[in-house]
Structures are given as C-alpha cells and as structure tokens.
Design a protein around this motif. Sequence first.
Motif, PDB file in Angstrom:
ATOM      1  N   VAL A 200      67.274  -2.507  20.361  1.00 52.37           N
ATOM      2  CA  VAL A 200      67.132  -1.323  20.224  1.00 52.37           C
ATOM      3  C   VAL A 200      65.993  -0.988  19.264  1.00 52.37           C
ATOM      4  N   GLU A 201      64.668  -0.646  19.416  1.00 48.54           N
ATOM      5  CA  GLU A 201      63.982  -0.599  18.575  1.00 48.54           C
ATOM      6  C   GLU A 201      62.847   0.419  19.083  1.00 48.54           C
TER       7      GLU A 201
ATOM      8  N   LEU B  99      68.214  -4.423  12.271  1.00 46.77           N
ATOM      9  CA  LEU B  99      66.889  -4.548  11.727  1.00 46.77           C
ATOM     10  C   LEU B  99      66.810  -3.461  10.807  1.00 46.77           C
ATOM     11  N   THR B 100      66.327  -3.514   9.532  1.00 47.71           N
ATOM     12  CA  THR B 100      66.055  -2.552   8.579  1.00 47.71           C
ATOM     13  C   THR B 100      64.842  -2.784   7.864  1.00 47.71           C
TER      14      THR B 100
ATOM     15  N   HIS C 281      64.850  -3.873  26.393  1.00 48.79           N
ATOM     16  CA  HIS C 281      64.493  -2.972  25.639  1.00 48.79           C
ATOM     17  C   HIS C 281      64.703  -1.589  25.704  1.00 48.79           C
ATOM     18  N   THR C 282      65.225  -0.668  25.043  1.00 57.05           N
ATOM     19  CA  THR C 282      65.094   0.577  24.899  1.00 57.05           C
ATOM     20  C   THR C 282      64.785   1.116  23.425  1.00 57.05           C
ATOM     21  N   GLU C 283      64.216   2.363  23.257  1.00 53.92           N
ATOM     22  CA  GLU C 283      63.488   2.969  22.235  1.00 53.92           C
ATOM     23  C   GLU C 283      64.529   3.864  21.513  1.00 53.92           C
TER      24      GLU C 283
ATOM     25  N   SER D 161      55.137  -1.599  19.124  1.00 52.18           N
ATOM     26  CA  SER D 161      54.595  -2.737  18.969  1.00 52.18           C
ATOM     27  C   SER D 161      55.304  -4.064  18.436  1.00 52.18           C
ATOM     28  N   LEU D 162      56.272  -3.746  17.745  1.00 49.60           N
ATOM     29  CA  LEU D 162      57.345  -4.530  17.028  1.00 49.60           C
ATOM     30  C   LEU D 162      58.019  -5.058  17.979  1.00 49.60           C
TER      31      LEU D 162
END
Length: 235
Positions: free
Chosen positions: A10-11, A81-82, A33-35, A15-16
Amino acid sequence: MESYGKILLVEDDVSLAQWIKEYLQEHGYNLVHTERGDLAVQSFSEEKPELVLLDVMLPGLDGIQVCRELRAISKVPIIMLTARSDELDEVIGLEVGANDYVVKPVRPRALLARIKALMRNQNQMEELSNDEGSLTFGELNLDSNAKRVICQGVEINFSSSEFEFLWFLAKNAGNAVNRDQVFMALKGREYDGQDRRFDLMISVLRKKLGDSSQNPQKIKTIWGKGYLFVADAWG
C-alpha cells in the motif's frame, strides 16, 4: 520460480512501488499493489496476502488507521514504511499493531531481510501457539491460541506484537532476557544497537498491566542483563 508468498503493498509513490514490486518479484514474492489507504482493507480481503507493506502517509486513509482496521480482522505481519524517523510514529504504529518499521529511503536488501524474518517468525509463532496453550501466574492468564490476556478477572486488549513480547517474557519467567535474545526470538534478526521498539513496548506492557513505570515490580529492567518477568508478582 517458486513463490514465497503474497504481499500487499500500500504505497502512493508509484515509482517507489514499482521498484519494490519488481525487486521482490525477482526474489520469488507475488506482489499486489494499491495506491490508496481507503482501498487497502478491501484489497486485503480480496487478495488474502501473507504480509502487508504499508506506507504511513496515504490518500483516502492514513496508514495508522489502515493498520488499526487490518488488526481488527487479521494477525498478518505488517511492516510500515515511513519517510520520517519519528519516535511518535513508531509508538503509534506499535500500539495499533504494526510488527516492524522501515524508514525511507528503503534499502532493498534490508527490506527483503525484514520480510523474510517476519514471515519466518510468523510461522514459528503459529507453531508455538498451537503447541503451548496457556500460562498462568497468580491473577494473570495468557492464552496463546486466542491471544487473550486476563488480569485480575479483566480482559486486556493487546496488539499481536505486544502479546508475542509478553508471551516470550512470560515463557522465560525468572530469567532476564537481553535485547539480542528478544530480537532473535521475535524478529528473527540480531539487535542492531539502535532499535528501541522493545524498550518502548515495555512501557506499554507495564501501563496496560498496572505495573509502576518508576518502580516496576512485575516486568523489570535489569541493568546490564535485560528484561525480567517476575513470576510471583501477580497476586
């Protein structure tokens, strides 16, 4: 190529997310993947991943709230992720049930090592939970199968990470365990000399279990030795 498991990423940084997806797929993982944070729980329910990589800052719903909602329905490992190395973020993340933290910029091999260790540890903890049942110390009862804590007749809510730490301490009641032992048992890796997550979690355990922060009697910190669960201090 053999698949080592499915991961939900989840990002919102496309690009990352793309290089994480490509890198982990090269190492045998299936990536979904989901944004958006507000789509994460739906994606989780549909895809049923074995691990979640979860950004803190997300559109729709922030990662802290997503983590809280995922914890309400699953004990799957969650790595947050931070972009900030902020102790407050870490404390909040641990309290809502995150298993680990990775600070951006993400280092590929370090991320892969965390994923492998956490998934391996999850399997080991499930095996131990199935075998070991419960522990009782006075008015404290720990049920590893249900992940329940009863203290003085009252059920106390713990995140999965908090329960695993408390269970590990209780299994070693009467013996001080150092940070290296804790990290190897619960994270599957050595203590790096800087990670303070279990120091912070000790404070959370003491608060929830009614132990003094200034003069703890139930879960002590022994200088030069580590953490000590006191077996006969529970009434």
